[in-house]
Design a protein around this motif. Structure first.
Motif, PDB file in Angstrom:
ATOM      1  N   VAL A  56       0.860  -1.185   0.000  1.00 55.52           N
ATOM      2  CA  VAL A  56       0.000   0.000   0.000  1.00 55.52           C
ATOM      3  C   VAL A  56       0.895   1.232   0.000  1.00 55.52           C
ATOM      4  O   VAL A  56       1.653   1.455   0.949  1.00 55.52           O
ATOM      5  N   ILE A  57       0.818   2.015  -1.058  1.00 51.71           N
ATOM      6  CA  ILE A  57       1.681   3.194  -1.198  1.00 51.71           C
ATOM      7  C   ILE A  57       0.860   4.450  -0.935  1.00 51.71           C
ATOM      8  O   ILE A  57      -0.182   4.661  -1.556  1.00 51.71           O
ATOM      9  N   ARG A  58       1.346   5.302  -0.026  1.00 55.20           N
ATOM     10  CA  ARG A  58       0.670   6.579   0.274  1.00 55.20           C
ATOM     11  C   ARG A  58       1.251   7.645  -0.646  1.00 55.20           C
ATOM     12  O   ARG A  58       2.450   7.904  -0.633  1.00 55.20           O
ATOM     13  N   THR A  59       0.404   8.258  -1.429  1.00 59.64           N
ATOM     14  CA  THR A  59       0.882   9.312  -2.310  1.00 59.64           C
ATOM     15  C   THR A  59       0.320  10.660  -1.881  1.00 59.64           C
ATOM     16  O   THR A  59      -0.523  10.743  -0.986  1.00 59.64           O
ATOM     17  N   ALA A  60       0.811  11.721  -2.496  1.00 63.71           N
ATOM     18  CA  ALA A  60       0.335  13.085  -2.221  1.00 63.71           C
ATOM     19  C   ALA A  60       0.344  13.837  -3.543  1.00 63.71           C
ATOM     20  O   ALA A  60       0.898  13.346  -4.538  1.00 63.71           O
ATOM     21  N   CYS A  61      -0.258  15.023  -3.551  1.00 61.29           N
ATOM     22  CA  CYS A  61      -0.403  15.756  -4.820  1.00 61.29           C
ATOM     23  C   CYS A  61       0.915  15.876  -5.590  1.00 61.29           C
ATOM     24  O   CYS A  61       0.999  15.513  -6.740  1.00 61.29           O
ATOM     25  N   ALA A  62       1.906  16.416  -4.917  1.00 59.19           N
ATOM     26  CA  ALA A  62       3.133  16.755  -5.630  1.00 59.19           C
ATOM     27  C   ALA A  62       4.035  15.549  -5.874  1.00 59.19           C
ATOM     28  O   ALA A  62       4.998  15.648  -6.625  1.00 59.19           O
ATOM     29  N   SER A  63       3.743  14.427  -5.270  1.00 62.55           N
ATOM     30  CA  SER A  63       4.688  13.313  -5.376  1.00 62.55           C
ATOM     31  C   SER A  63       4.161  12.158  -6.213  1.00 62.55           C
ATOM     32  O   SER A  63       4.838  11.152  -6.363  1.00 62.55           O
ATOM     33  N   LEU A  64       2.967  12.294  -6.797  1.00 63.30           N
ATOM     34  CA  LEU A  64       2.367  11.151  -7.489  1.00 63.30           C
ATOM     35  C   LEU A  64       3.285  10.547  -8.573  1.00 63.30           C
ATOM     36  O   LEU A  64       3.489   9.326  -8.574  1.00 63.30           O
ATOM     37  N   PRO A  65       3.859  11.349  -9.479  1.00 64.95           N
ATOM     38  CA  PRO A  65       4.688  10.726 -10.526  1.00 64.95           C
ATOM     39  C   PRO A  65       5.828   9.899  -9.952  1.00 64.95           C
ATOM     40  O   PRO A  65       6.131   8.800 -10.422  1.00 64.95           O
ATOM     41  N   ARG A  66       6.449  10.422  -8.925  1.00 63.56           N
ATOM     42  CA  ARG A  66       7.586   9.719  -8.320  1.00 63.56           C
ATOM     43  C   ARG A  66       7.107   8.483  -7.546  1.00 63.56           C
ATOM     44  O   ARG A  66       7.756   7.434  -7.575  1.00 63.56           O
ATOM     45  N   ASP A  67       5.959   8.594  -6.892  1.00 67.02           N
ATOM     46  CA  ASP A  67       5.428   7.449  -6.157  1.00 67.02           C
ATOM     47  C   ASP A  67       5.040   6.325  -7.123  1.00 67.02           C
ATOM     48  O   ASP A  67       5.157   5.139  -6.799  1.00 67.02           O
ATOM     49  N   LEU A  68       4.606   6.719  -8.321  1.00 69.69           N
ATOM     50  CA  LEU A  68       4.268   5.704  -9.325  1.00 69.69           C
ATOM     51  C   LEU A  68       5.520   5.000  -9.844  1.00 69.69           C
ATOM     52  O   LEU A  68       5.478   3.836 -10.222  1.00 69.69           O
ATOM     53  N   GLU A  69       6.640   5.731  -9.852  1.00 69.12           N
ATOM     54  CA  GLU A  69       7.918   5.078 -10.219  1.00 69.12           C
ATOM     55  C   GLU A  69       8.223   3.964  -9.235  1.00 69.12           C
ATOM     56  O   GLU A  69       8.664   2.878  -9.613  1.00 69.12           O
ATOM     57  N   LEU A  70       8.012   4.254  -7.960  1.00 66.04           N
ATOM     58  CA  LEU A  70       8.239   3.230  -6.924  1.00 66.04           C
ATOM     59  C   LEU A  70       7.302   2.041  -7.162  1.00 66.04           C
ATOM     60  O   LEU A  70       7.712   0.878  -7.095  1.00 66.04           O
ATOM     61  N   ALA A  71       6.050   2.357  -7.491  1.00 64.33           N
ATOM     62  CA  ALA A  71       5.069   1.287  -7.729  1.00 64.33           C
ATOM     63  C   ALA A  71       5.507   0.402  -8.891  1.00 64.33           C
ATOM     64  O   ALA A  71       5.439  -0.836  -8.812  1.00 64.33           O
ATOM     65  N   GLN A  72       5.982   1.032  -9.963  1.00 57.51           N
ATOM     66  CA  GLN A  72       6.406   0.254 -11.133  1.00 57.51           C
ATOM     67  C   GLN A  72       7.615  -0.620 -10.814  1.00 57.51           C
ATOM     68  O   GLN A  72       7.702  -1.764 -11.234  1.00 57.51           O
ATOM     69  N   ASN A  73       8.537  -0.051 -10.045  1.00 58.43           N
ATOM     70  CA  ASN A  73       9.720  -0.802  -9.614  1.00 58.43           C
ATOM     71  C   ASN A  73       9.291  -2.041  -8.819  1.00 58.43           C
ATOM     72  O   ASN A  73       9.750  -3.157  -9.068  1.00 58.43           O
ATOM     73  N   LEU A  74       8.349  -1.825  -7.894  1.00 54.52           N
ATOM     74  CA  LEU A  74       7.896  -2.938  -7.043  1.00 54.52           C
ATOM     75  C   LEU A  74       7.132  -3.982  -7.862  1.00 54.52           C
ATOM     76  O   LEU A  74       7.241  -5.180  -7.622  1.00 54.52           O
ATOM     77  N   ARG A  75       6.404  -3.524  -8.833  1.00 54.35           N
ATOM     78  CA  ARG A  75       5.640  -4.450  -9.675  1.00 54.35           C
ATOM     79  C   ARG A  75       6.570  -5.410 -10.413  1.00 54.35           C
ATOM     80  O   ARG A  75       6.258  -6.583 -10.590  1.00 54.35           O
ATOM     81  N   LYS A  76       7.721  -4.870 -10.838  1.00 53.25           N
ATOM     82  CA  LYS A  76       8.688  -5.718 -11.554  1.00 53.25           C
ATOM     83  C   LYS A  76       9.355  -6.698 -10.614  1.00 53.25           C
ATOM     84  O   LYS A  76       9.750  -7.784 -10.996  1.00 53.25           O
ATOM     85  N   ARG A  77       9.509  -6.300  -9.354  1.00 49.60           N
ATOM     86  CA  ARG A  77      10.366  -7.086  -8.453  1.00 49.60           C
ATOM     87  C   ARG A  77       9.632  -8.024  -7.513  1.00 49.60           C
ATOM     88  O   ARG A  77      10.268  -8.874  -6.901  1.00 49.60           O
TER      89      ARG A  77
END
Lengths: 423, 95
Positions: free
Chosen positions: A84-105
């Motif tokens: 479960v990833i907590r995101t915020a307005c200004a950080s969504l693009p970067r938080d999605l990078e983390l999500a994509q990284n985790l999805r691969k791993r």
């Protein structure tokens, strides 16, 4: 086998420190800060699962100072079945990078949540990188998900039963490293100030936990976690005088388990109430001055207080040995160069122990956003700029660049001031 | 500031940037600049209270010697160490 949930507070963007619980959960990103403040809803979510017999852990990558790669490593190491990833307005693009990284791993289901995801445009961005998107009062939704509902079916709201809000399990992380921990005793705000996100993300109806549940949590903070101070995240702590009196009286009767600080509005404070709050352990009161300009205040649906009234209330806080923390917004609609200079001068003259200056920020769903869009003042539709330490809009008189200059001047002059004594 | 640089005639006061409350035999001290908080109990609380009375370092040590059953030298050293630490944290300052 039960799901193994890992909740993640993703790393701060480079050069910033993130405070995702600020602005009603839309988040604040400061350029420089030594503060480390927990994202309370993350702890509510994980603690609710644990209290109901599910498995939950927290990776606070803001506290740990993780890079994106380190954050992903730490999550993968815990072998989650749900992240479960907590995101915020200004950080969504970067938080999605983390999500994509985790999805691969890892093969875990990846869920992202944050109040700005109530907007379809933001949800659409997130959907490509994650398995599910949750908006709203998310913590309760995770219990539904753990019980087998799909994220779409999860209600995600506390409803009126705010006593279902759990006592946070602060020992899920090395909590003593936080500057302080936080709590929330009421949600929502009906006052409707035009720049404020709280009515948007928590609702315009004021909802409270019972006095007993708050006293139990304060006692647990002291007895279980050996803490001595808690900062309340209520949007308007003293909104209802009767409730404030009852809560303070109950805290006094319980022997003042812990000291605390709160955010509120000066017109809901009076001398008698301030004295009672001090006796109940209140050490710090944060209040919005925001602007002194009647036109700006009227445009933002905020009452106009005379400087004398503000000074009298601040003096009363000081008399009761509380730290007064005043908030100011630079560049609201209606502000001019002259009124902005007067506002900064007033901040220095008021001489509170602390002050915070922010730039007018058109957070989604606020009247400020609607006005800014209607007038073509929003220079940066990019949500990554939605933080009050980065200029994102202009007004009729001030360009975004001028607003930033005044903001930097205010911070500089505040930093150079002579420290007032708390007598 | 180390203990060695404290003069016995020095007087300290609670810094303007802090607010504090006595809660269950502890002083909880909040520093508004850093938002950090500190707690002092036992002898630490008593030293904090005596600092609030604008006593000299020597007067504080002497008062503690009357109140606590410990060698005067130990009390003086502990007192100076604590005041030194509080000053380093900027929650007390010269009066």
């Amino acid at each position: 086998m039960k799901d193994r949930f890992v909740f993640v507070d993703p790393p701060s963007p480079p050069g910033f420190v993130s405070f995702k619980h600020s602005h009603g959960g839309y988040g604040e990103f400061c350029r420089e800060s030594r503060l480390r403040i927990p994202t309370l809803d993350l702890f509510h979510g994980a603690s609710l699962l644990l209290d109901n017999g599910f498995s939950a852990e927290i990776v606070d990558s803001v506290l740990e100072g993780h890079s994106l790669a380190q954050s992903a490593d730490e999550v993968v190491r815990r072998k989650p079945s749900v992240v479960v990833i907590r995101t915020a307005c200004a950080s969504l693009p970067r938080d999605l990078e983390l999500a994509q990284n985790l999805r691969k791993r890892c093969g875990a289901q990846i869920i992202i949540y944050g109040p700005q995801l109530a907007a379809e445009s933001e949800r659409a961005k997130a959907r490509e990188a994650v398995d599910a998107v949750v908006a709203g009062d998310a913590p309760a939704a995770f219990l539904d998900i753990a019980r087998g509902k799909t994220p779409k079916e999860a209600s995600g709201v506390w409803g009126d039963n705010l006593d279902a809000v759990p006592i946070p399990r602060w020992d899920l992380v090395d909590y003593k490293r936080y500057t302080y921990v936080t709590s929330q005793t009421s949600w929502g705000c009906p006052l409707g100030c035009g720049y404020c996100s709280y009515p948007v993300t928590q609702g315009a109806r004021w909802k409270t936990r019972s006095i007993g549940s708050v006293v139990r949590e304060f006692s647990a903070l002291r007895d279980r976690y050996r803490l001595r101070y808690v900062q309340l995240r209520d949007p308007e702590f003293t909104f209802n005088r009767r409730r404030t009196v009852d809560l303070c009286t109950a805290l006094i009767e319980a022997g003042v388990p812990i000291t605390w600080g709160c955010d509120t509005r000066l017109d809901t404070l009076d001398e008698e109430l301030i004295e009672l709050m001090a006796k109940a352990g209140c050490l710090r009161v944060t209040f919005g001055v925001e602007s002194l300009n009647p036109q700006a205040l009227r445009l933002m649906n905020r009452p106009v207080f005379s400087p004398e009234v503000i000074k009298a209330k601040a003096a009363c806080l000081k008399k009761n040995r509380m730290l007064a923390y005043a908030l100011y917004i630079i560049g609201l609609p209606g502000e001019t160069r002259k009124s902005t200079r007067e506002l900064i001068d007033f901040a220095l003259e008021l001489g509170t122990e602390a002050a915070s200056f922010s730039m007018a920020t058109p957070f989604p769903g606020t009247a400020l956003e609607r006005l800014g869009r209607a007038r073509g003042w929003i220079s940066a539709p990019d949500p990554r700029r939605l933080t009050s330490s980065v200029p994102s809009m202009r007004n009729a008189d001030l360009s975004a660049g001028e607003i930033e200059e005044f903001y930097l001047e205010a911070k500089l002059r505040w930093g150079q001031r002579k420290q007032p004594a708390l007598t | 500031m180390s203990r060695a640089t404290l003069s016995k005639n020095q007087v300290f006061k609670h810094a303007g940037r802090v607010a504090w409350r006595k809660v269950a035999d502890e002083a909880v001290i909040l520093d508004v600049e850093t938002a950090a908080y500190f707690s002092l109990d036992g002898v630490g609380l008593r030293i904090w209270e005596l600092i609030g009375e604008k006593r000299t370092v020597e007067e504080i040590s002497r008062e503690l010697t009357k109140e606590y059953d410990a060698p005067a030298e130990t009390i003086r050293r502990d007192c100076e160490e604590l005041i030194g630490r509080l000053r380093k944290e900027k929650i007390v300052e010269p009066a």
